[in-house]
Design a protein around this motif. Sequence first.
Motif, PDB file in Angstrom:
ATOM      1  N   GLU A   1     -27.420  22.727  76.451  1.00 23.84           N
ATOM      2  CA  GLU A   1     -27.387  22.567  74.998  1.00 23.84           C
ATOM      3  C   GLU A   1     -27.855  23.813  74.256  1.00 23.84           C
ATOM      4  OE1 GLU A   1     -29.302  19.038  73.485  1.00 23.84           O
ATOM      5  OE2 GLU A   1     -28.551  17.863  75.179  1.00 23.84           O
ATOM      6  N   VAL A   2     -28.934  24.411  74.725  1.00 23.77           N
ATOM      7  CA  VAL A   2     -29.541  25.523  73.994  1.00 23.77           C
ATOM      8  C   VAL A   2     -28.815  26.844  74.257  1.00 23.77           C
ATOM      9  CG1 VAL A   2     -31.662  26.885  73.710  1.00 23.77           C
ATOM     10  CG2 VAL A   2     -31.780  24.393  73.841  1.00 23.77           C
ATOM     11  N   PHE A   3     -28.424  27.080  75.498  1.00 21.60           N
ATOM     12  CA  PHE A   3     -27.818  28.360  75.850  1.00 21.60           C
ATOM     13  C   PHE A   3     -26.315  28.281  76.123  1.00 21.60           C
ATOM     14  CE2 PHE A   3     -32.274  28.670  77.274  1.00 21.60           C
ATOM     15  CZ  PHE A   3     -32.681  29.709  76.453  1.00 21.60           C
ATOM     16  N   GLY A   4     -25.792  27.068  76.249  1.00 23.15           N
ATOM     17  CA  GLY A   4     -24.391  26.904  76.636  1.00 23.15           C
ATOM     18  C   GLY A   4     -24.306  26.800  78.149  1.00 23.15           C
ATOM     19  N   PRO A   5     -23.366  26.000  78.654  1.00 26.70           N
ATOM     20  CA  PRO A   5     -23.325  25.743  80.091  1.00 26.70           C
ATOM     21  C   PRO A   5     -23.134  26.995  80.949  1.00 26.70           C
ATOM     22  CG  PRO A   5     -21.654  24.436  78.934  1.00 26.70           C
ATOM     23  CD  PRO A   5     -22.362  25.263  77.917  1.00 26.70           C
ATOM     24  N   GLY A   6     -22.247  27.882  80.555  1.00 25.24           N
ATOM     25  CA  GLY A   6     -22.003  29.075  81.372  1.00 25.24           C
ATOM     26  C   GLY A   6     -23.166  30.041  81.344  1.00 25.24           C
TER      27      GLY A   6
ATOM     28  N   GLY B   1     -35.355  13.856  68.468  1.00 23.58           N
ATOM     29  CA  GLY B   1     -36.510  13.155  69.014  1.00 23.58           C
ATOM     30  C   GLY B   1     -37.046  13.754  70.293  1.00 23.58           C
ATOM     31  N   ARG B   2     -36.302  14.671  70.898  1.00 22.58           N
ATOM     32  CA  ARG B   2     -36.707  15.261  72.167  1.00 22.58           C
ATOM     33  C   ARG B   2     -37.764  16.324  71.931  1.00 22.58           C
ATOM     34  NH1 ARG B   2     -32.044  18.074  74.639  1.00 22.58           N
ATOM     35  NH2 ARG B   2     -31.334  16.041  75.323  1.00 22.58           N
ATOM     36  N   LYS B   3     -38.798  16.256  72.716  1.00 25.19           N
ATOM     37  CA  LYS B   3     -39.834  17.279  72.627  1.00 25.19           C
ATOM     38  C   LYS B   3     -40.572  17.309  73.949  1.00 25.19           C
ATOM     39  CE  LYS B   3     -43.708  18.888  69.931  1.00 25.19           C
ATOM     40  NZ  LYS B   3     -44.625  18.612  68.856  1.00 25.19           N
ATOM     41  N   ALA B   4     -40.608  18.447  74.572  1.00 18.30           N
ATOM     42  CA  ALA B   4     -41.319  18.593  75.837  1.00 18.30           C
ATOM     43  C   ALA B   4     -42.796  18.825  75.537  1.00 18.30           C
ATOM     44  CB  ALA B   4     -40.774  19.745  76.647  1.00 18.30           C
TER      45      ALA B   4
ATOM     46  N   ASP C   1     -42.754  23.653  82.475  1.00 20.84           N
ATOM     47  CA  ASP C   1     -43.358  24.985  82.524  1.00 20.84           C
ATOM     48  C   ASP C   1     -42.287  26.070  82.648  1.00 20.84           C
ATOM     49  OD1 ASP C   1     -45.848  23.758  82.352  1.00 20.84           O
ATOM     50  OD2 ASP C   1     -46.139  23.765  84.533  1.00 20.84           O
ATOM     51  N   VAL C   2     -41.275  25.770  83.441  1.00 17.80           N
ATOM     52  CA  VAL C   2     -40.166  26.709  83.600  1.00 17.80           C
ATOM     53  C   VAL C   2     -39.414  26.842  82.283  1.00 17.80           C
ATOM     54  CG1 VAL C   2     -38.023  27.166  84.845  1.00 17.80           C
ATOM     55  CG2 VAL C   2     -39.990  26.207  86.071  1.00 17.80           C
ATOM     56  N   TRP C   3     -39.182  25.724  81.614  1.00 13.60           N
ATOM     57  CA  TRP C   3     -38.476  25.741  80.330  1.00 13.60           C
ATOM     58  C   TRP C   3     -39.230  26.569  79.299  1.00 13.60           C
ATOM     59  CZ3 TRP C   3     -33.981  25.472  78.457  1.00 13.60           C
ATOM     60  CH2 TRP C   3     -33.782  25.274  77.105  1.00 13.60           C
TER      61      TRP C   3
ATOM     62  N   LEU D   1     -36.267  17.024  85.690  1.00 13.98           N
ATOM     63  CA  LEU D   1     -35.345  18.083  86.067  1.00 13.98           C
ATOM     64  C   LEU D   1     -33.995  17.916  85.360  1.00 13.98           C
ATOM     65  CD1 LEU D   1     -34.999  20.585  87.790  1.00 13.98           C
ATOM     66  CD2 LEU D   1     -34.320  19.118  89.682  1.00 13.98           C
ATOM     67  N   ARG D   2     -33.525  16.689  85.263  1.00 16.76           N
ATOM     68  CA  ARG D   2     -32.269  16.405  84.573  1.00 16.76           C
ATOM     69  C   ARG D   2     -32.330  16.882  83.119  1.00 16.76           C
ATOM     70  NH1 ARG D   2     -31.564  12.713  81.042  1.00 16.76           N
ATOM     71  NH2 ARG D   2     -33.351  11.486  81.672  1.00 16.76           N
ATOM     72  N   GLU D   3     -33.458  16.643  82.461  1.00 19.43           N
ATOM     73  CA  GLU D   3     -33.622  17.068  81.069  1.00 19.43           C
ATOM     74  C   GLU D   3     -33.633  18.592  80.957  1.00 19.43           C
ATOM     75  OE1 GLU D   3     -36.239  13.507  79.163  1.00 19.43           O
ATOM     76  OE2 GLU D   3     -37.190  14.717  80.723  1.00 19.43           O
ATOM     77  N   PHE D   4     -34.250  19.247  81.934  1.00 19.09           N
ATOM     78  CA  PHE D   4     -34.248  20.715  81.958  1.00 19.09           C
ATOM     79  C   PHE D   4     -32.817  21.236  81.918  1.00 19.09           C
ATOM     80  CE2 PHE D   4     -33.769  24.647  84.303  1.00 19.09           C
ATOM     81  CZ  PHE D   4     -34.690  25.475  83.686  1.00 19.09           C
ATOM     82  N   TRP D   5     -31.962  20.716  82.805  1.00 14.27           N
ATOM     83  CA  TRP D   5     -30.581  21.198  82.889  1.00 14.27           C
ATOM     84  C   TRP D   5     -29.783  20.808  81.645  1.00 14.27           C
ATOM     85  CZ3 TRP D   5     -29.953  25.148  85.691  1.00 14.27           C
ATOM     86  CH2 TRP D   5     -30.684  25.321  86.859  1.00 14.27           C
TER      87      TRP D   5
END
Length: 78
Positions: free
Chosen positions: A12-17, A70-73, A48-50, A3-7
């Motif tokens: 990172e991808v969409f911007g915090p706001g 290196g990150r890959k879901a 799955d949500v991501w 869950l932490r990685e999701f957030w």
Amino acid sequence: MRLREFWELIDEVFGPGYGRALAREQVLAALGDRTPAEALDAGLQPRDVWHALCDALDVPDADRWGTSRGRKAPPPSR
């Protein structure tokens, strides 16, 4: 994916706001007509949500993993 990685990816991808607004407000058919936040609260796997969110917004694979090369879901569970 945790869950932490999701957030972290949301930020990172969409911007915090914008990313947090998407998670609270973007209703996705792939998540049973729920928002990503509702789907997570209902117990769906973060990966799955991501994937559902990225698929709905046409985020290219190369851009889905934020700044960490290196990150890959894993692929969504079926």
